[in-house]
Motif scaffolding. Structure first.
Motif, PDB file in Angstrom:
ATOM      1  N   ARG A   1       0.831  -1.219   0.000  1.00  0.00           N
ATOM      2  CA  ARG A   1       0.000   0.000   0.000  1.00  0.00           C
ATOM      3  C   ARG A   1       0.863   1.265   0.000  1.00  0.00           C
ATOM      4  O   ARG A   1       0.384   2.340   0.353  1.00  0.00           O
ATOM      5  N   ASN A   2       2.116   1.105  -0.350  1.00  0.00           N
ATOM      6  CA  ASN A   2       3.035   2.224  -0.492  1.00  0.00           C
ATOM      7  C   ASN A   2       3.325   2.933   0.835  1.00  0.00           C
ATOM      8  O   ASN A   2       3.488   4.145   0.882  1.00  0.00           O
ATOM      9  N   LYS A   3       3.382   2.158   1.913  1.00  0.00           N
ATOM     10  CA  LYS A   3       3.730   2.722   3.221  1.00  0.00           C
ATOM     11  C   LYS A   3       5.141   2.299   3.596  1.00  0.00           C
ATOM     12  O   LYS A   3       5.617   1.257   3.166  1.00  0.00           O
ATOM     13  N   GLU A   4       5.790   3.134   4.385  1.00  0.00           N
ATOM     14  CA  GLU A   4       7.057   2.749   4.993  1.00  0.00           C
ATOM     15  C   GLU A   4       6.708   2.081   6.315  1.00  0.00           C
ATOM     16  O   GLU A   4       5.964   2.636   7.126  1.00  0.00           O
ATOM     17  N   VAL A   5       7.230   0.894   6.533  1.00  0.00           N
ATOM     18  CA  VAL A   5       6.958   0.149   7.756  1.00  0.00           C
ATOM     19  C   VAL A   5       8.188   0.241   8.653  1.00  0.00           C
ATOM     20  O   VAL A   5       9.299  -0.069   8.233  1.00  0.00           O
ATOM     21  N   ILE A   6       7.961   0.685   9.879  1.00  0.00           N
ATOM     22  CA  ILE A   6       9.033   0.788  10.863  1.00  0.00           C
ATOM     23  C   ILE A   6       8.693  -0.151  12.011  1.00  0.00           C
ATOM     24  O   ILE A   6       7.708   0.052  12.716  1.00  0.00           O
ATOM     25  N   VAL A   7       9.485  -1.201  12.142  1.00  0.00           N
ATOM     26  CA  VAL A   7       9.340  -2.120  13.270  1.00  0.00           C
ATOM     27  C   VAL A   7      10.320  -1.612  14.320  1.00  0.00           C
ATOM     28  O   VAL A   7      11.526  -1.596  14.095  1.00  0.00           O
ATOM     29  N   GLN A   8       9.783  -1.161  15.450  1.00  0.00           N
ATOM     30  CA  GLN A   8      10.632  -0.477  16.420  1.00  0.00           C
ATOM     31  C   GLN A   8      10.548  -1.102  17.801  1.00  0.00           C
ATOM     32  O   GLN A   8       9.508  -1.602  18.205  1.00  0.00           O
ATOM     33  N   PHE A   9      11.704  -1.028  18.468  1.00  0.00           N
ATOM     34  CA  PHE A   9      11.845  -1.617  19.793  1.00  0.00           C
ATOM     35  C   PHE A   9      12.367  -0.567  20.755  1.00  0.00           C
ATOM     36  O   PHE A   9      13.434   0.006  20.538  1.00  0.00           O
ATOM     37  N   SER A  10      11.634  -0.348  21.833  1.00  0.00           N
ATOM     38  CA  SER A  10      12.031   0.645  22.829  1.00  0.00           C
ATOM     39  C   SER A  10      12.772   0.017  24.010  1.00  0.00           C
ATOM     40  O   SER A  10      13.298   0.724  24.855  1.00  0.00           O
ATOM     41  N   SER A  11      12.790  -1.312  24.058  1.00  0.00           N
ATOM     42  CA  SER A  11      13.504  -2.033  25.107  1.00  0.00           C
ATOM     43  C   SER A  11      13.823  -3.427  24.584  1.00  0.00           C
ATOM     44  O   SER A  11      13.479  -3.768  23.458  1.00  0.00           O
ATOM     45  N   GLU A  12      14.449  -4.232  25.408  1.00  0.00           N
ATOM     46  CA  GLU A  12      14.876  -5.571  24.979  1.00  0.00           C
ATOM     47  C   GLU A  12      13.723  -6.569  24.997  1.00  0.00           C
ATOM     48  O   GLU A  12      13.795  -7.613  25.644  1.00  0.00           O
ATOM     49  N   VAL A  13      12.691  -6.307  24.216  1.00  0.00           N
ATOM     50  CA  VAL A  13      11.575  -7.242  24.104  1.00  0.00           C
ATOM     51  C   VAL A  13      11.781  -8.205  22.937  1.00  0.00           C
ATOM     52  O   VAL A  13      11.017  -9.144  22.774  1.00  0.00           O
ATOM     53  N   TYR A  14      12.813  -7.990  22.141  1.00  0.00           N
ATOM     54  CA  TYR A  14      13.096  -8.839  20.994  1.00  0.00           C
ATOM     55  C   TYR A  14      13.873 -10.068  21.446  1.00  0.00           C
ATOM     56  O   TYR A  14      14.509 -10.084  22.490  1.00  0.00           O
ATOM     57  N   ASN A  15      13.789 -11.096  20.639  1.00  0.00           N
ATOM     58  CA  ASN A  15      14.549 -12.319  20.897  1.00  0.00           C
ATOM     59  C   ASN A  15      15.097 -12.823  19.565  1.00  0.00           C
ATOM     60  O   ASN A  15      14.857 -12.223  18.513  1.00  0.00           O
ATOM     61  N   SER A  16      15.835 -13.913  19.591  1.00  0.00           N
ATOM     62  CA  SER A  16      16.469 -14.412  18.368  1.00  0.00           C
ATOM     63  C   SER A  16      15.444 -14.816  17.314  1.00  0.00           C
ATOM     64  O   SER A  16      15.691 -14.650  16.116  1.00  0.00           O
ATOM     65  N   HIS A  17      14.291 -15.319  17.728  1.00  0.00           N
ATOM     66  CA  HIS A  17      13.248 -15.702  16.765  1.00  0.00           C
ATOM     67  C   HIS A  17      12.703 -14.457  16.038  1.00  0.00           C
ATOM     68  O   HIS A  17      12.551 -14.467  14.810  1.00  0.00           O
ATOM     69  N   ILE A  18      12.407 -13.418  16.787  1.00  0.00           N
ATOM     70  CA  ILE A  18      11.893 -12.176  16.183  1.00  0.00           C
ATOM     71  C   ILE A  18      12.934 -11.572  15.253  1.00  0.00           C
ATOM     72  O   ILE A  18      12.631 -11.177  14.129  1.00  0.00           O
ATOM     73  N   LEU A  19      14.181 -11.520  15.700  1.00  0.00           N
ATOM     74  CA  LEU A  19      15.233 -10.932  14.873  1.00  0.00           C
ATOM     75  C   LEU A  19      15.494 -11.769  13.628  1.00  0.00           C
ATOM     76  O   LEU A  19      15.745 -11.228  12.548  1.00  0.00           O
ATOM     77  N   SER A  20      15.396 -13.079  13.742  1.00  0.00           N
ATOM     78  CA  SER A  20      15.570 -13.957  12.587  1.00  0.00           C
ATOM     79  C   SER A  20      14.484 -13.707  11.550  1.00  0.00           C
ATOM     80  O   SER A  20      14.750 -13.625  10.338  1.00  0.00           O
ATOM     81  N   LYS A  21      13.258 -13.583  12.007  1.00  0.00           N
ATOM     82  CA  LYS A  21      12.136 -13.306  11.091  1.00  0.00           C
ATOM     83  C   LYS A  21      12.304 -11.934  10.440  1.00  0.00           C
ATOM     84  O   LYS A  21      12.071 -11.772   9.236  1.00  0.00           O
ATOM     85  N   LEU A  22      12.710 -10.945  11.207  1.00  0.00           N
ATOM     86  CA  LEU A  22      12.946  -9.614  10.639  1.00  0.00           C
ATOM     87  C   LEU A  22      14.076  -9.655   9.611  1.00  0.00           C
ATOM     88  O   LEU A  22      13.996  -9.013   8.566  1.00  0.00           O
ATOM     89  N   ASN A  23      15.124 -10.408   9.895  1.00  0.00           N
ATOM     90  CA  ASN A  23      16.220 -10.525   8.951  1.00  0.00           C
ATOM     91  C   ASN A  23      15.737 -11.141   7.641  1.00  0.00           C
ATOM     92  O   ASN A  23      16.087 -10.686   6.555  1.00  0.00           O
ATOM     93  N   GLU A  24      14.916 -12.167   7.757  1.00  0.00           N
ATOM     94  CA  GLU A  24      14.340 -12.804   6.566  1.00  0.00           C
ATOM     95  C   GLU A  24      13.533 -11.795   5.746  1.00  0.00           C
ATOM     96  O   GLU A  24      13.668 -11.715   4.525  1.00  0.00           O
TER      97      GLU A  24
END
Length: 120
Positions: A24-47
């Motif tokens: 839909r022609n939007k810029e998507v910003i996935v943002q983290f304000s604290s250490e709520v991310y884990n290796s699974h989330i980061l792996s999916k984002l990398n993909e």
């Protein structure tokens, strides 16, 4: 200029939602304000960052209760748009220089150790 859609501190990454927003022609910003991310989330984002262009941004900011470890970017080597900003402290800043694919790194100032400002 694209309108932004921010996904705040997700506990799961929904590729369908991100894909629809980018279509839909939007810029998507996935943002983290604290250490709520884990290796699974980061792996999916990398993909996903490997599949999409610089209109998919990963942003790290805040982390007010701790020093942000910039080596986290080692887990997202496919990232093309990265924003690291509004941090009180950060360490392992050199990790950002090893990224090979960034088309866009937000040039922000972060407060590094001993209250010195360092470009990230």
């Amino acid at each position: 200029m694209r309108k932004q859609h921010r996904i705040q501190d997700p506990d799961v990454i929904d590729e369908n939602v991100i894909s629809r927003l980018l279509d839909r022609n939007k810029e998507v910003i996935v943002q983290f304000s604290s250490e709520v991310y884990n290796s699974h989330i980061l792996s999916k984002l990398n993909e996903l960052t490997g599949k999409y262009d610089e209109n998919l941004t990963i942003r790290f900011y805040g982390h007010y209760s701790s020093s942000f470890d910039c080596s986290i970017v080692d887990q997202i080597p496919e990232v093309k748009s990265l924003s690291i900003d509004c941090l009180r402290q950060a360490h392992n800043l050199e990790s950002i220089t090893y990224l090979k694919k960034p088309e866009k790194i937000r040039d922000r100032r972060i407060r590094a150790q001993r209250n010195r400002y360092t470009k990230c």
